[in-house]
Design an enzyme around this catalytic site. Structure first.
Site, mmCIF file in Angstrom:
data_model
loop_
_atom_site.group_PDB
_atom_site.id
_atom_site.type_symbol
_atom_site.label_atom_id
_atom_site.label_comp_id
_atom_site.label_asym_id
_atom_site.label_seq_id
_atom_site.Cartn_x
_atom_site.Cartn_y
_atom_site.Cartn_z
ATOM 1 N N CYS A 130 29.517 54.436 59.788
ATOM 2 C CA CYS A 130 30.385 53.212 59.153
ATOM 3 C C CYS A 130 30.906 53.475 57.770
ATOM 4 O O CYS A 130 30.208 53.467 56.668
ATOM 5 C CB CYS A 130 29.423 51.816 59.046
ATOM 6 S SG CYS A 130 30.352 50.485 58.494
ATOM 7 N N CYS A 133 30.645 50.570 55.133
ATOM 8 C CA CYS A 133 29.578 50.152 54.652
ATOM 9 C C CYS A 133 28.848 51.213 53.611
ATOM 10 O O CYS A 133 28.330 50.777 52.666
ATOM 11 C CB CYS A 133 28.393 50.098 55.866
ATOM 12 S SG CYS A 133 28.731 49.300 57.287
ATOM 13 N N ASP A 134 29.182 52.435 54.050
ATOM 14 C CA ASP A 134 28.525 53.638 53.141
ATOM 15 C C ASP A 134 29.201 54.546 52.372
ATOM 16 O O ASP A 134 28.805 55.294 51.447
ATOM 17 C CB ASP A 134 27.480 54.448 54.313
ATOM 18 C CG ASP A 134 26.799 53.631 55.151
ATOM 19 O OD1 ASP A 134 26.208 52.810 54.616
ATOM 20 O OD2 ASP A 134 26.359 54.078 56.151
#
Ligand code: NAP
Length: 302
Positions: A130, A133-134
């Protein structure tokens, strides 16, 4: 018989349980393994409206406690089927079955993996599924994205704004994703295409330091040093066990709109297993709230 069975104890399912309990409906959450779902892989949630950063594990622990505190019941059973039984829905599990007036399927989607040794161990240590997200953990670092679909192309564009260098590794020389994104990527000076190539080895000790990439045409191997590998080779929505009841699109996602209704009266879907343009924690919890509210309305009208 419960009022509502929620299948899946991820953010969507647990939020549905909270909303249903606040409407005084009895709720059973069925979870196959452990609550949390994919958010458990996130070391630091930065993109959810909350005053302090929390890990995915802490988030899950607190939301599960909130749902239990409100009176939601949990059972660790895998749902393997869904059918009508008299005037109720019956969720069949690996340990038996449960009946309810309404069912919310919040089963999520699993990331398709590369299937390489150490891939699971390195999640959160250089391997991610992701980018939104990261990606922020890889500011000014070298990363690679694997895949040739729209997710991979959009991930590469997103990371090109953050990372020092982005390799885009794809097994063919033609992309499945949109040409406009490919053209945008070609204009980025810090993006390098590695085509006709597959990632054949993850090089790591405690965390990922490089990948070995094999050219599918001549078998030659190249080592790319990097800090992060973003795997975007598709996702597998977990709807297979319910396909006799709910309609799925060609990729296997449950067909439902923002109100989370399926074509089956009393069956709702919430979260990443539903057709939707953005799959994030915030949209999963929003779905949970919506599906529970609609399920309560459905029961009230019975
Ligand atoms: P996808 O379109 O299924 O693409 C998956 C990519 O991964 C393909 O390029 C495929 O290669 C490659 N791949 C699959 N298995 C692999 C493996 N084992 N090793 C290496 N490569 C592998 O998946 P997606 O990109 O996640 O997109 C899913 C759906 O969401 C698509 O319909 C997409 O258009 C849509 N989507 C839309 C948007 C948007 O509209 N903004 C954004 C993201 C996603 P091949 O091409 O060779 O098969």
């Amino acid at each position: 018989m419960h009022d509502i069975i929620v299948v899946g104890g991820g953010p969507a399912g647990m939020t549905a349980a909270i909303y249903a309990r606040r409407a005084s409906r009895s709720v059973l959450v069925l979870e196959a393994v452990a609550c949390g779902g994919q958010i458990l892989n996130t070391p630091d949630i930065e993109n959810y409206p909350i005053e302090a950063h929390v890990s995915g594990y802490d988030f899950t622990t607190r939301v599960e406690a909130q749902a239990r505190g409100l009176g939601a019941e949990f059972a660790f059973e895998k749902a393997v089927g869904l059918r009508r039984g008299g005037d109720a829905w019956v969720v069949e599990t690996n340990k038996g079955g449960h009946r309810a007036k309404a069912v919310i399927l919040a089963t999520g989607a699993a990331n398709r993996k590369l299937g390489l040794p150490d891939e699971d161990r390195l999640v959160g240590r250089g391997v991610s599924y992701c980018a939104t997200c990261d990606g922020n953990f890889y500011r000014n670092k070298t990363v690679a994205v694997v895949g040739g679909g729209n997710t991979a192309l959009e991930d590469a564009l997103y990371l090109a704004d953050l990372a020092e260098k982005v390799y885009l590794i794809h097994r063919r020389d033609g992309f499945r994703g949109e040409e406009t994104n490919v053209a945008r990527l070609r204009e980025r000076p810090n993006v390098e295409f590695v085509l006709n190539a597959t990632v054949s080895r993850l090089v790591a000790e405690k965390r990922l330091t490089a990948v070995e990439v094999t050219d599918v045409r001549d078998g030659s191997v190249r080592t790319i040093e990097l800090r992060g590998l973003f795997v975007a080779v598709g996702r597998i929505p977990e709807n297979q066990n319910f396909s006799s009841v709910i309609a799925l699109d060609a990729a296997g996602y449950a067909i439902a709109g923002e109100d989370c209704h399926t074509a089956a009266p009393g069956v709702f879907v919430a979260g990443d297993n539903r057709v939707k343009p953005l799959r994030q924690l915030v949209t999963a919890t929003a779905d949970g709230a919506m599906a529970a509210t609609e399920a309560v309305k459905f029961i009230n009208e019975l």
